[in-house]
Motif scaffolding. Structure first.
Motif, PDB file in Angstrom:
ATOM      1  N   THR A 143       0.835  -1.211   0.000  1.00  0.00           N
ATOM      2  CA  THR A 143       0.000   0.000   0.000  1.00  0.00           C
ATOM      3  C   THR A 143       0.864   1.254   0.000  1.00  0.00           C
TER       4      THR A 143
ATOM      5  N   GLY B 295       1.493   4.456  -2.860  1.00  0.00           N
ATOM      6  CA  GLY B 295       1.433   5.885  -2.536  1.00  0.00           C
ATOM      7  C   GLY B 295       2.760   6.582  -2.748  1.00  0.00           C
TER       8      GLY B 295
ATOM      9  N   ASN C 235       3.842   9.324  -5.898  1.00  0.00           N
ATOM     10  CA  ASN C 235       4.293  10.663  -5.537  1.00  0.00           C
ATOM     11  C   ASN C 235       5.726  10.917  -5.971  1.00  0.00           C
TER      12      ASN C 235
ATOM     13  N   SER D 196      -1.715  12.717  -6.872  1.00  0.00           N
ATOM     14  CA  SER D 196      -0.815  11.753  -6.235  1.00  0.00           C
ATOM     15  C   SER D 196      -0.752  11.984  -4.727  1.00  0.00           C
TER      16      SER D 196
ATOM     17  N   VAL E 268      -3.614  10.189  -3.273  1.00  0.00           N
ATOM     18  CA  VAL E 268      -3.323   8.759  -3.197  1.00  0.00           C
ATOM     19  C   VAL E 268      -2.446   8.462  -1.982  1.00  0.00           C
ATOM     20  N   PHE E 269      -1.477   9.332  -1.711  1.00  0.00           N
ATOM     21  CA  PHE E 269      -0.589   9.153  -0.557  1.00  0.00           C
ATOM     22  C   PHE E 269      -1.385   9.251   0.750  1.00  0.00           C
TER      23      PHE E 269
ATOM     24  N   ALA F  17      -3.369   6.087   1.075  1.00  0.00           N
ATOM     25  CA  ALA F  17      -2.499   4.979   1.466  1.00  0.00           C
ATOM     26  C   ALA F  17      -2.128   5.071   2.945  1.00  0.00           C
ATOM     27  N   CYS F  18      -1.742   6.270   3.389  1.00  0.00           N
ATOM     28  CA  CYS F  18      -1.366   6.450   4.797  1.00  0.00           C
ATOM     29  C   CYS F  18      -2.550   6.205   5.720  1.00  0.00           C
TER      30      CYS F  18
ATOM     31  N   GLN G 292     -10.151   8.300   3.594  1.00  0.00           N
ATOM     32  CA  GLN G 292      -9.874   7.561   2.356  1.00  0.00           C
ATOM     33  C   GLN G 292     -11.004   7.736   1.344  1.00  0.00           C
TER      34      GLN G 292
ATOM     35  N   ALA H  99      -6.969   4.534  -5.807  1.00  0.00           N
ATOM     36  CA  ALA H  99      -7.554   5.109  -4.599  1.00  0.00           C
ATOM     37  C   ALA H  99      -8.790   4.346  -4.165  1.00  0.00           C
TER      38      ALA H  99
END
Length: 825
Positions: A27, A31, A35, A288, A291-292, A295-296, A431, A710
């Motif tokens: 995951t 992310g 980035n 991006s 998306v990060f 993911a986090c 999310q 995502a």
């Protein structure tokens, strides 16, 4: 050393949770990889210095007429001389004109996109050669020998970096013929203002040495660059330019009509080069970033769940004297291991992703063409890993040493506190909110692409093959050029499967940027003046409309008799006929060109007079919008290729066979007639249009991939939260079942919980997206709010995904074994 011990312990701890570690690493890799790739692209296009020396002094000067629809009118030679004589904050000026040439003598005959520059251009721009030398002051003036420089990409791709091209002599044809010697290869640099293949001195273009070019104030075709004087500022240069320009407008009012809104401006060269890509790259960076965040958030939920399961262990450690910082450091070590592993895989993923995105971004900025992966990618990955590790280490709530239930937790089942539950749901909602923004954006692009692809062009795009065959100018008279095209048409018409062949000056959509906003004209019943309307000018052969599948609404097509009859005739588009002669029959009425720029056309005075004389309308054709993907009404005047000069030169072949099967036979016919004639860019109109649509397709693909990633992470996140919730509430579900509750009620309750989280996320995402678009819209004028349908579709997709994600945990809740649940304590 204690932290290294923590790292070893963290590694052994994670080895006992391999599945969780793998999910977290993959995951984070998605992310971080996305980035790192986007940041590398942004750095290479927007932030990386140019190769030009004295970059911080280079200025691009632009003249525009926005009221007349001209964002860049370029400059004429007299205008450049006035500016050079009146601006003191600039030490040097350099000019650049763009022209297409037929080049013979260096491999296959080909049409090359060329630049014509002054002798000091490369000195002003601070560029150097990688081979030979560049055009210099000694190459200026009408008496100099013709010389050209190859651009690096052209040299490396076409001639495979052959050093022996230096010294070769080539013949260049464009409004006249000239020979030139290849003297050097330009270093890799941003090909601005145009992506050219050769750059030569003024001598290679006879037109640049003509009186009309040197003296015509409205004969504008030159870009202007400047180098600021030491200590001078851009604002000083702007003020001086505007002062000089005001004098020019006062002294030459006819050259700057009020209805054009003429103005002059200057900006730093780097800003000008990157302006086209800035918006799309920053939007990509924001995507991006989302998306990060997703993911986090997902990983934070997983880490939080793992920490809850370890509360017993952590409580024992706290009870035995471990400080909060010691426990936090232990979690930080685990997070660092996970994030560094994710970053390593992310950097590996990012390298091919950079290559793909560079091709995508090259459609918005030529700087992306030469983008390479460097160590910045690694540093970005490391930085993102550290940021993620710190976030993840401080997400869980730690037990204190005096926690009263420490030993109970150590021996009991999993319990979720209200604060932990709130955090998990907050991360899941985050999310979904971020996914909604990406999905809505991708939906807008995909909807736009579908609409563009479904648009009817009015042309038979599938059965028409377009081939570039430029008008021969190597010593040929206009009559010889006409005979060449007539014979080409005759021979191609004889090929099997060919139903009609014609010649035109514009390949639809491919040449859209070459002919500006049209030229001023007038007609019967209208008074000629400075506010004359504009129309597109197209030179065609008889059969052009039949070849493209366009109906002639009234009157007739051009024919062979028009060549014998010396009366100028024209065909007009339906929109022009309606606008100029509303409610009247346009046939046998007259239109004529009034634009003063036509005085600079090549040819004798009598030829120019005939061109601008009244042309009798013999036909009205349906509109052909050969500039825009979505057709719009347009005014166009068509003249016969027997009557006007042919610029460009394209064959249009309508066939019932496979269009591409004709490329070989047509090339053979043309080369037998003229061995030095280029035959290039064969493509059906359908494929030309598809190529023009490629940026929109790439937009949809790139943002669609971001949105899909995502959505996938968000679905896994929602499912994880609910699965953990069901696991922690096993005893509760057992008791409810024992008291008579139906399994279906439990299933609906868990699904409802997932849908509620998704709904809150959608609302939060919509609010966040609204704010972002409004704030960003004040900086980027081309950002617009998405319509209702993309938002509705995105909301339903997320809600549907939430239902799917909830089903597995819900089914698990409905299947709880009552006795086992009651014994779980």
């Amino acid at each position: 050393m204690s932290f290294f011990r923590d790292l070893r312990l963290a590694f052994h701890s994670l080895m006992h949770s391999k599945s969780l570690a793998a999910i977290v690493i993959l995951t984070l890799a998605l992310g971080i990889g996305a980035n790192a790739a986007i940041f590398t692209l942004v750095r290479g296009v927007l932030l990386k210095p140019l190769v030009n020396r004295d970059e911080n002094r280079l200025v691009y000067i632009r003249q525009s007429a926005p009221s007349g629809g001209q964002d860049n009118t370029t400059f004429s030679v007299p205008e450049i001389k006035d500016i050079e004589g009146g601006v003191r904050s600039v030490s040097e000026f350099g000019d650049f004109s763009t022209m297409d040439f037929t080049m013979v003598g260096l491999g296959e005959p080909r049409v090359v996109h060329g630049g014509v520059v002054s002798g000091n251009y490369f000195d002003v721009m601070g560029l150097r050669p990688v081979l030979g030398r560049l055009v210099g002051p000694q190459d200026g003036g009408a008496d100099a020998a013709g010389v050209i420089v190859l651009t690096y990409r052209f040299w490396s791709t076409v001639y495979k970096k052959d050093p022996h091209v230096i010294g070769k002599t080539v013949r260049l044809s464009s409004l006249g013929d000239r020979s030139a010697t290849v003297i050097g290869v330009l270093e890799p640099s941003v090909p601005y203002p145009a992506d050219t293949e050769i750059i030569g001195n003024l001598v290679i273009s006879p037109h640049h040495l003509s009186a009309t070019m040197v003296t015509g104030r409205i004969h504008r075709m030159t870009e202007l660059f400047a180098k600021l004087a030491p200590g001078a500022t851009l604002e000083q240069a702007r003020n001086e330019l505007r002062t000089v320009y005001a004098s020019m407008e006062k002294d030459h009012p006819d050259a700057y009509p009020d209805n054009g809104g003429y103005r002059i401006d200057a900006r730093m060269l780097r800003d000008q080069i990157t302006s086209g890509a800035r918006t799309v790259l920053l939007v990509l960076l924001a995507a991006s970033g989302l998306v990060f965040i997703i993911a986090c958030s997902n990983v934070a939920n997983l880490i939080l769940a793992r920490t809850v399961r370890r509360e017993g262990e952590l409580s024992i450690r706290a009870a035995m004297g471990a400080s909060t910082w010691t426990l936090r450091r232990m979690l930080l070590a685990e997070s660092l291991l996970l994030c560094c592993a994710g970053a390593a895989i992310g950097v590996i993923i990012a390298q091919p992703l950079v290559t793909i995105l560079a091709r995508y971004a090259s459609r918005f900025s030529v700087r992306a063409l030469d983008l390479t992966v460097d160590f910045s990618l690694l540093w970005v990955g490391v930085a993102l890993a550290i940021v993620a590790a710190v976030i993840l280490a401080f997400v869980p709530r730690l037990p204190s040493a005096n926690a009263s239930n420490g030993m109970n937790l150590a021996s009991g089942s999993v319990r979720i506190t209200s604060s932990t539950s709130r955090r998990q749901r907050a991360f899941a909602v985050t999310q979904i909110a971020a996914s909604f923004v990406l999905l809505a954006g991708a939906s807008v692009l995909i909807t736009t692409l579908i609409a563009l692809q479904r648009t009817q062009t009015g042309l038979d795009t599938r059965h028409v093959l377009a081939i570039d065959v430029p008008a021969p100018s190597n010593g040929k008279t206009p009559q010889q050029v006409l005979d060449f095209y007539k014979e080409s048409i005759r021979q191609i018409d004889a090929l099997p499967g060919v139903t009609e062949t014609a010649v035109g000056m514009v390949a639809p959509w491919r040449d859209a940027e070459n002919f500006g906003v049209g030229f001023q004209f007038s007609g019967d019943g209208h008074v000629h003046g400075k506010d004359d309307p504009r129309a597109l000018w197209r030179t065609i052969s008889p059969g052009f409309f039949t070849a493209l599948g366009v109906p002639i609404i009234a009157g007739r097509d051009f024919n062979a008799l028009d060549d014998q009859n010396r009366e100028p005739v024209a065909i007009v588009s339906a929109t022009l006929a309606q606008r100029m002669f509303p409610g009247q029959d346009p046939i046998n009425r007259h239109v004529y060109w009034t634009d003063p720029v036509f005085e600079f056309l090549p040819g004798t005075a009598s030829e120019k007079a005939r061109f601008t004389s009244p042309h009798r309308i013999i036909g009205v054709a349906a509109d052909i919008d050969d500039e825009h993907i979505v057709p719009a009404p347009n005014s166009t005047i068509y003249s016969s290729f027997a009557d006007d000069s042919m610029f460009g030169g394209h064959l249009f072949i309508h066939t019932t066979a496979n269009p591409y099967s004709l490329v070989g036979p047509v090339t053979k016919i043309i080369r037998q007639m003229s061995v030095d004639e280029p035959v290039e860019n064969a493509a059906t109109l359908e494929d030309i249009r598809a190529k023009v649509l490629a940026p929109d397709r790439l937009n949809s693909l790139v943002f669609g991939v971001f949105a899909a990633v995502a959505l996938l992470i968000a679905v896994v996140g929602v499912a994880g939260v609910l699965a953990f919730s069901v696991s922690a509430r096993t005893r509760e579900f057992g008791i409810r079942l024992a008291l008579g509750s139906q399994p279906g009620n439990l299933l609906r309750g868990v699904v409802t919980e997932g849908v509620v989280m998704a709904a809150v996320g959608v609302v939060a995402g919509a609010a966040f997206g609204l704010v972002v678009v409004r704030v960003a819209g004040s900086y980027f004028g081309d950002l617009k709010m998405p319509g209702a349908w993309p938002a509705i579709v995105s909301a339903f997709v997320l809600l549907g995904a939430a239902v799917v994600a909830s089903m597995l945990p819900a089914a698990r809740a409905a299947r709880v074994d009552v006795m086992q649940a009651l014994r779980s304590e």
